[in-house]
Design a protein around this motif. Structure first.
Motif, PDB file in Angstrom:
ATOM      1  N   ILE A 184       0.949  -1.056   0.180  1.00 44.98           N
ATOM      2  CA  ILE A 184      -0.308  -0.163  -0.132  1.00 44.98           C
ATOM      3  C   ILE A 184       1.210   0.979  -0.032  1.00 44.98           C
ATOM      4  CG2 ILE A 184      -1.520   1.060   1.379  1.00 44.98           C
ATOM      5  CD1 ILE A 184      -3.071  -1.677   2.273  1.00 44.98           C
ATOM      6  N   TYR A 185       1.873   0.634   0.980  1.00 50.04           N
ATOM      7  CA  TYR A 185       3.052   1.731   0.617  1.00 50.04           C
ATOM      8  C   TYR A 185       3.803   2.589  -0.600  1.00 50.04           C
ATOM      9  CZ  TYR A 185       2.011   3.565   6.160  1.00 50.04           C
ATOM     10  OH  TYR A 185       1.783   3.209   6.906  1.00 50.04           O
ATOM     11  N   LEU A 186       3.966   0.964  -0.896  1.00 50.35           N
ATOM     12  CA  LEU A 186       4.659   1.794  -2.537  1.00 50.35           C
ATOM     13  C   LEU A 186       3.982   2.255  -3.483  1.00 50.35           C
ATOM     14  CD1 LEU A 186       6.395  -1.839  -2.846  1.00 50.35           C
ATOM     15  CD2 LEU A 186       7.571   0.390  -3.179  1.00 50.35           C
ATOM     16  N   ALA A 187       2.218   1.473  -3.143  1.00 50.27           N
ATOM     17  CA  ALA A 187       1.609   2.089  -4.342  1.00 50.27           C
ATOM     18  C   ALA A 187       1.874   4.235  -3.845  1.00 50.27           C
ATOM     19  CB  ALA A 187       0.320   2.023  -3.611  1.00 50.27           C
ATOM     20  N   GLY A 188       1.697   4.423  -2.550  1.00 49.15           N
ATOM     21  CA  GLY A 188       1.598   6.112  -1.873  1.00 49.15           C
ATOM     22  C   GLY A 188       2.879   6.079  -2.653  1.00 49.15           C
ATOM     23  N   LEU A 189       3.743   5.759  -3.082  1.00 48.36           N
ATOM     24  CA  LEU A 189       5.110   6.425  -3.378  1.00 48.36           C
ATOM     25  C   LEU A 189       5.231   6.808  -4.295  1.00 48.36           C
ATOM     26  CD1 LEU A 189       7.474   4.164  -0.986  1.00 48.36           C
ATOM     27  CD2 LEU A 189       7.281   6.961  -0.774  1.00 48.36           C
ATOM     28  N   GLN A 190       4.345   5.681  -5.588  1.00 48.88           N
ATOM     29  CA  GLN A 190       4.490   6.349  -7.185  1.00 48.88           C
ATOM     30  C   GLN A 190       3.749   7.607  -6.969  1.00 48.88           C
ATOM     31  OE1 GLN A 190       6.786   3.793  -8.006  1.00 48.88           O
ATOM     32  NE2 GLN A 190       6.013   2.702  -6.292  1.00 48.88           N
ATOM     33  N   GLY A 191       2.930   8.012  -6.432  1.00 50.67           N
ATOM     34  CA  GLY A 191       2.462   9.417  -6.176  1.00 50.67           C
ATOM     35  C   GLY A 191       3.188  10.448  -5.471  1.00 50.67           C
ATOM     36  N   VAL A 192       4.624  10.054  -5.760  1.00 50.24           N
ATOM     37  CA  VAL A 192       5.223  11.396  -4.738  1.00 50.24           C
ATOM     38  C   VAL A 192       6.159  12.508  -5.693  1.00 50.24           C
ATOM     39  CG1 VAL A 192       7.314  12.041  -3.371  1.00 50.24           C
ATOM     40  CG2 VAL A 192       6.043  10.781  -3.094  1.00 50.24           C
ATOM     41  N   PRO A 193       5.827  13.492  -6.732  1.00 45.64           N
ATOM     42  CA  PRO A 193       5.975  13.692  -7.806  1.00 45.64           C
ATOM     43  C   PRO A 193       7.455  14.188  -7.605  1.00 45.64           C
ATOM     44  CG  PRO A 193       4.521  15.543  -6.392  1.00 45.64           C
ATOM     45  CD  PRO A 193       4.650  14.077  -5.706  1.00 45.64           C
ATOM     46  N   PRO A 194       8.165  13.934  -8.162  1.00 39.05           N
ATOM     47  CA  PRO A 194      10.355  14.083  -8.769  1.00 39.05           C
ATOM     48  C   PRO A 194      10.418  14.817  -8.771  1.00 39.05           C
ATOM     49  CG  PRO A 194       8.730  12.613 -10.880  1.00 39.05           C
ATOM     50  CD  PRO A 194       7.377  12.763  -9.656  1.00 39.05           C
TER      51      PRO A 194
END
Lengths: 302, 313
Positions: A184-194
């Motif tokens: 779940i957190y990994l999915a959340g991390l994909q949403g962090v703008p580079p």
């Protein structure tokens, strides 16, 4: 054109007004029978003597069921155990998935393998894990105690030892659940703008500062949800202690839900069992409401 | 595009904490491989207990408790080498076929009740006119705050004496408890919410056009909305099956002896005094195979699904 025998006005009424409620009906029926009514009925049952023998004539007994509860030492014991369970679970298992997710997300080698490997226990059924770990925890002769003995220590006797029983269950739960939460957190991390990392790097932020000021704030909403979900989930714990310890040793792992189960299916006293269920209900709903208020405030301030 | 160029492009786009330039520094490199080693060790700790269980099933009962502990069956302790026969014995003793069938039938029923009423309600809330819309949706979503465990007892009293109909859903003639699991599965505010959110994205124009063409709401729902929602239905289906397969407490309470699921059966099986631990371990392994297969086959879907609905668990 469709042909219908019904008069036109009824047809129009059906299409304009009736079709919506008809689509809603199956869900409403399920909710009415198995959610809304049981909740309301709980309050009624908790004020009645309602046991197996006299199902037909439940008698009103006022606060008697609650009085029974309050004079039951295992009522307090089970609440104490569950709170200990929640605290230990948060200490050991709350931050671990966040750390794992952030670390796995950085990996450039074997990322897929690491993700799947850490997720592995989450694929196993809880009952399977519980029975397997019961064997691993076997006092003196089991796998874990054998290793402890090999290292030259006294056997811990994990689940049989009042001091380590809950800890042993929490370790198992963490092993089982961390991988799922990590995903779940990994999915959340994909949403962090580079761009945020890019900007932080240009500003000279080191690794820890980037985690502290970019990653964590971005994950915060998710972390708050997982926090309350873990607490609520742990308050209802049943299967692990039921299979692995049956509440022992000396009721050190007896949980609220197990006590409710005992009242209902061992003593057939549904009144007291329901009253105890209501205490759980009140605690969990209050926690949710407090959480909502806190989340709203945090949401406004950031 | 050559592979290396493509990789560079994707890294620049989806960069994370550590950038490529960071990784060139020796200190960061050491740190990176340190973290890698820890994670790799983590995958060993997740794998080891499972391997121990799998191997334990291949040992004689004596060897499971041998000291020092062994991981792989030792020839000295196993006169007939690895005891593969234990697995066959376990499948026979636990009566795997029967309980597999029970679980499968139950899973299909639960799947139906988890998806159909929720999808219909989601459609009604999203696209149809309903009276007291606000009140009803609030009542649906309020149930998310009421964990089913907290109303366990009234729910049990409901299924042994269903209001209005006054029937006991636990009697063998009425499915021996199957209905007591399937019907309450219709209470799923989460699925209603997921469906509504999904249907909100389907343009209303599309549905209006179908209405003007004379399609009934049932046709629109079945032949336009449902096919458009395949992806979400697939995810919810996988989760529904796995959840039913793994569920324990409620099935344990309501299912009659001939109607037990694999997990309930396992619990009773490991409690039997005459069954030795290597056989139990073997039965655990074979019971874990179906959900693991589902996870491995639908890996990608499930990872997406957890992002969407993992909060449910």
């Amino acid at each position: 054109m469709r042909v219908s025998l019904l008069p036109k006005r009824i047809q129009e009424f059906y299409h304009a007004r009736l079709i919506g409620p008809i689509f809603l009906l199956p869900a409403v029926l399920c909710f009415a029978f198995f959610s809304w009514r049981p909740v309301l009925w709980s309050f009624w049952i908790s004020f009645h003597r309602y046991d197996f023998a006299m199902k037909e004539k439940a008698t009103f007994i006022g606060w008697e069921n609650y009085r029974v509860l309050l004079s039951d030492q295992y009522f307090y014991q089970s609440w104490f155990n569950v709170i200990l369970y929640v605290v230990l679970g948060l200490l050991i298992g709350y931050l671990l998935p966040v750390v794992l997710a952030i670390a796995v997300n950085e990996m450039r080698h074997l990322k897929g393998y690491l993700r799947l490997g850490l997720f592995l226990p989450a694929m196993l059924p809880l009952v399977v894990v519980a029975i397997m770990w019961k064997y691993l925890y076997t006092p003196s002769e089991g796998f874990f105690d054998s290793i402890v003995k090999l290292l030259g220590f006294e056997p811990v006797r994990w689940l049989q030892n009042g001091k380590t029983a809950i800890l042993s269950l929490v370790i198992m739960s963490t092993w089982k659940n961390a991988g799922w939460t990590m995903i779940i957190y990994l999915a959340g991390l994909q949403g962090v703008p580079p761009q945020l990392y890019e900007a932080a790097e240009i500003d000279g932020a080191n690794l820890w500062q980037r985690i502290r000021h970019v990653t964590i704030p971005q994950l915060l909403p998710l972390m708050m949800i997982m926090f309350i979900l873990q607490i609520i989930g742990t308050f209802q714990i049943f299967t692990e202690p039921f299979i692995m310890t049956e509440g022992g040793p000396a009721n050190k792992t007896l949980t609220v839900l197990m006590r409710i189960y005992q009242y209902a299916f061992r003593y057939f006293d549904y009144g007291v069992a329901t009253a105890m269920g209501l205490t759980l209900f009140v605690v969990l709903v209050s926690l949710s409401i407090i959480w909502f208020m806190v989340a709203k405030r945090v949401g406004r301030s950031t | 595009m050559p592979k290396r160029l493509r990789q560079q492009a994707s890294v620049a786009q989806g960069r994370t904490l550590i950038s490529r330039t960071d990784l060139a520094k020796p200190l960061v490199k050491v740190f990176y491989w340190g973290v890698f080693a820890i994670l790799f060790f983590g995958t060993i700790t997740t794998f080891l207990p499972l391997l121990w269980g799998f191997m334990g099933a291949l040992k004689t009962p004596r060897e499971i408790f041998a000291f020092p502990p062994t991981l792989f069956p030792q020839p000295a302790l196993n006169p007939f080498k690895w005891q593969w026969a234990n697995y066959i014995e376990a499948v026979k003793l636990i009566n795997y076929g029967k309980y597999f069938f029970n679980t499968l039938v139950l899973a299909i029923g639960v799947w139906f009740f988890q998806l159909v009423p929720s999808a219909m309600a989601g459609y009604a809330i999203s696209k149809l006119r309903i009276p007291f819309m606000r009140v009803i949706t609030v009542l649906f979503f309020a149930s998310l705050m009421v964990p089913f465990q907290a109303i366990l007892i009234p729910l049990y009293l409901t299924v042994i004496d269903l209001p209005i109909f006054h029937i006991n859903l636990l009697t063998p003639g009425l499915g021996g408890g199957f209905l007591a699991i399937m019907l309450p599965a219709g209470v799923n505010a989460f699925n209603i919410f997921v469906f509504r959110t999904f249907f909100d994205q389907i343009p209303t124009d599309l549905i209006e056009a179908a209405r003007i063409d004379g399609a009934s709401e049932w046709r629109i729902f079945l032949f336009i909305v449902v096919p458009l929602s395949q992806s979400i239905i697939a995810v919810l289906t996988i989760f529904s099956f796995v959840a039913t397969w793994n569920d324990f407490m409620w099935p344990y309470i309501v299912l009659g002896e001939d109607f037990q699921t694999i997990m309930v059966r396992l619990y009773h099986f490991q409690n039997l005094a005459e069954v030795s631990r290597n056989i139990v371990l073997a039965s655990l392994m074979v019971s874990a195979i179906p959900p693991m297969l589902v996870f491995l086959i639908f890996q990608r879907r499930i990872m997406q699904g957890i992002a969407l609905s993992g909060l449910k668990f």
